[in-house]
Scaffold this motif. Structure first.
Motif, PDB file in Angstrom:
ATOM      1  N   GLY A 163       0.791  -1.226   0.000  1.00  0.00           N
ATOM      2  CA  GLY A 163       0.000   0.000   0.000  1.00  0.00           C
ATOM      3  C   GLY A 163       0.818   1.267   0.000  1.00  0.00           C
ATOM      4  N   GLY A 164       2.137   1.180  -0.254  1.00  0.00           N
ATOM      5  CA  GLY A 164       2.974   2.361  -0.211  1.00  0.00           C
ATOM      6  C   GLY A 164       3.484   2.693   1.174  1.00  0.00           C
TER       7      GLY A 164
ATOM      8  N   ALA B 273      -0.445  -8.625   2.057  1.00  0.00           N
ATOM      9  CA  ALA B 273      -1.151  -8.818   0.788  1.00  0.00           C
ATOM     10  C   ALA B 273      -2.568  -8.234   0.861  1.00  0.00           C
ATOM     11  CB  ALA B 273      -1.211 -10.308   0.442  1.00  0.00           C
ATOM     12  N   GLY B 274      -3.219  -8.429   2.001  1.00  0.00           N
ATOM     13  CA  GLY B 274      -4.565  -7.858   2.171  1.00  0.00           C
ATOM     14  C   GLY B 274      -4.533  -6.345   2.151  1.00  0.00           C
TER      15      GLY B 274
ATOM     16  N   ALA C  93      -5.471  -1.238  -0.812  1.00  0.00           N
ATOM     17  CA  ALA C  93      -4.942  -0.006  -1.396  1.00  0.00           C
ATOM     18  C   ALA C  93      -5.270   0.072  -2.884  1.00  0.00           C
ATOM     19  CB  ALA C  93      -3.431   0.078  -1.174  1.00  0.00           C
ATOM     20  N   ARG C  94      -5.099  -1.040  -3.604  1.00  0.00           N
ATOM     21  CA  ARG C  94      -5.378  -1.024  -5.043  1.00  0.00           C
ATOM     22  C   ARG C  94      -6.863  -0.804  -5.309  1.00  0.00           C
ATOM     23  NH1 ARG C  94      -1.671  -6.036  -7.438  1.00  0.00           N
ATOM     24  NH2 ARG C  94       0.322  -5.338  -6.530  1.00  0.00           N
ATOM     25  N   ALA C  95      -7.734  -1.480  -4.523  1.00  0.00           N
ATOM     26  CA  ALA C  95      -9.176  -1.300  -4.710  1.00  0.00           C
ATOM     27  C   ALA C  95      -9.595   0.131  -4.394  1.00  0.00           C
ATOM     28  CB  ALA C  95      -9.941  -2.294  -3.832  1.00  0.00           C
ATOM     29  N   PHE C  96      -9.058   0.681  -3.307  1.00  0.00           N
ATOM     30  CA  PHE C  96      -9.400   2.053  -2.932  1.00  0.00           C
ATOM     31  C   PHE C  96      -8.958   3.036  -4.006  1.00  0.00           C
ATOM     32  CE2 PHE C  96      -8.432   6.156  -1.105  1.00  0.00           C
ATOM     33  CZ  PHE C  96      -9.561   6.433  -0.340  1.00  0.00           C
ATOM     34  N   ASP C  97      -7.729   2.867  -4.496  1.00  0.00           N
ATOM     35  CA  ASP C  97      -7.212   3.783  -5.510  1.00  0.00           C
ATOM     36  C   ASP C  97      -8.049   3.726  -6.780  1.00  0.00           C
ATOM     37  OD1 ASP C  97      -5.277   4.479  -3.738  1.00  0.00           O
ATOM     38  OD2 ASP C  97      -3.657   3.384  -4.723  1.00  0.00           O
ATOM     39  N   ARG C  98      -8.467   2.519  -7.159  1.00  0.00           N
ATOM     40  CA  ARG C  98      -9.268   2.415  -8.380  1.00  0.00           C
ATOM     41  C   ARG C  98     -10.632   3.062  -8.196  1.00  0.00           C
ATOM     42  NH1 ARG C  98      -9.304  -2.830 -12.079  1.00  0.00           N
ATOM     43  NH2 ARG C  98      -7.233  -1.930 -12.342  1.00  0.00           N
TER      44      ARG C  98
END
Length: 464
Positions: free
Chosen positions: A72-73, A106-107, A112-117
């Protein structure tokens, strides 16, 4: 810096799971206790040099994996996401967040990827999700890299060294490089010929045409951008391809940003620039003069100093207009809701900079959670003016946490632990109950109206 601690619990945990080992089994192989390995995986202990050697020897492990991006950065990026009003009731503190990143990397990355999208999408009038805003996609990709692109920096640094060996005048060296290697001549044209254009590449005439209204730093930067397009094409295209936006506009915006990044790295080569920053206490005016750059160009470069083993101070940068609209924001390695928030606090001297165009306004500000930043705000204007006669004007703020600001030239003579301006991330996200400047209640809080009294704060809300 080279002596900083290496915290990489997520990478060690991933390696252990790939090897199908328990903590006890892996600890035995590494000659450490299971409890110590547990602390490492929970990011409560650093990976020592001796342990790194054992990891390499006993697992054929690539040590570069330890310096890869955390899930998540990292903590700062995840805190910015969790600052969204939809999570306000969760009250997740820093310790709980760090435990989550350590226990389920991983979760956390998936979140993070779902939120960013989702954050990059907007809802149409019929309630349907339409294409993501390309500017948002590009900003998220820049943040994912922490605004540091090592390959571009290295290529630009090598080219800068080569150019400076042959000429002391950078503009002349860049022009000569374009002429000799790329058969491009530089031509400065009157504003009547380029009324609404600052730079144009005319391949038919083999000319890079620049408007006469560009000042000296802007002319150097324009030549550097052109060299980026010609000599850093492979590196730039690899980064654009890796972003996988699936959006042509986002691809082009990111490609343009990377070209400008390379240009800044060419004019301000990483190692030389970082040495100058540390020697001068990050003196903004002095650095502008030494490298022949604009205040805005310098501010942006300061947010990119995130090279492994040679990091600069974690500055953030934000650029706003008089209406508070943000046109640039770079967090780099900084941890600040001031960058990510959609609202701006009018108490911040960032806005006072418009009325003092020749001054740098230095201020200590304090957020609701007690975090303090030393900020430097200055008004700037865009290059040239539109056909209607309008000149763009902006205010730029550079900020760094007070804990790392003691050596700054801007901090000399200031009591960083003394009085500070209490600000927030805009009224909709700020919960300060006693702010006389408040214009809106916090999101998710109900207004309370009492006819029998009037407080100094214009709005009274539930929970204050």
């Amino acid at each position: 810096m080279s002596g900083e601690k290496l915290i990489a619990g997520h990478a060690v945990r991933r390696l252990r799971r790939q090897q199908a080992l328990s903590q006890a089994a892996m600890a035995d192989i590494l000659d450490i206790s299971p409890s110590y390995l547990n602390l490492i995986e929970r990011n409560q202990r650093p990976v020592s040099a001796a342990l790194l050697v054992r990891l390499v020897e006993r697992f054929d492990f690539d040590p570069r994996a330890l310096t890869s991006d955390p899930p998540g950065g990292g903590t700062a990026a995840m805190r910015r996401r969790l600052a969204d009003p939809m999570f306000a009731d969760l009250e997740m503190d820093r310790t709980e967040l760090e435990e989550w990143l350590a226990a389920a990397p991983a979760g956390a990355e998936a979140f993070a990827r779902a939120f960013d999208r989702l954050a990059g999408q907007r809802t149409g009038t019929a309630g349907m999700v339409v294409e993501a805003d390309p500017t948002h996609l590009v900003r998220r990709e820049i943040e994912r890299w922490r605004n540091h692109f090592a390959d571009l920096d290295a290529t630009a640094e090598a080219l800068a060294d080569e150019l400076r060996m042959g000429a002391g005048d950078l503009y002349g060296a860049l022009a000569e490089r374009l002429r000799v290697r790329h058969a491009l001549a530089i031509r400065i044209l009157p504003v009547e010929i380029l009324p609404d254009t600052l730079r144009r590449l005319d391949l038919h005439a083999r000319q890079l045409q620049l408007s006469e209204i560009l000042d000296a730093p802007a002319r150097v930067f324009a030549l550097a951008v052109q060299l980026a397009q010609l000599e850093a094409r492979a590196e730039i295209e690899a980064l654009v391809k890796g972003a996988a936006f699936g959006d042509r506009v986002a691809d082009r915006l990111f490609r343009r940003y990377l070209g400008q990044y390379f240009a800044a790295a060419l004019v301000m080569p990483y190692a030389r620039f970082l040495r100058a920053c540390e020697a001068t206490g990050y003196d903004l005016d002095l650095l502008c003069r030494r490298f022949g750059v604009s205040h805005e160009g310098l501010a942006h470069r300061l947010t990119t100093l995130n090279r492994v083993g040679a990091r600069g101070l974690p500055f953030f940068m934000i650029r706003v207009d008089r209406a508070g609209q943000v046109s640039k924001r770079y967090a780099g390695a900084a941890q600040s809701a001031l960058v990510e928030a959609e609202g701006r606090c009018p108490l911040w001297s960032l806005f006072a900079a418009f009325d003092r165009p020749d001054a740098v306004l230095v201020e200590t500000v304090e957020m609701e959670d007690g975090t303090r930043f030393l900020t430097q705000s200055r008004a700037v204007q865009g290059a040239g003016r539109s056909l209607s006669g309008v000149t763009a004007r902006f205010a730029i703020a550079l900020g760094v946490e007070v804990a790392t600001a003691k050596g700054l030239a801007a901090a000399r003579g200031r009591d960083l632990n003394g009085p500070a301006t209490p600000i927030g991330a805009g009224c909709r996200q700020c919960l300060r109950p006693d702010c006389a400047q408040r214009s809106l209640p916090p999101q998710g809080r109900s207004l309370i109206v009492n006819d029998r009294e009037r407080r100094i704060a214009p709005l009274h809300f539930a929970g204050d």
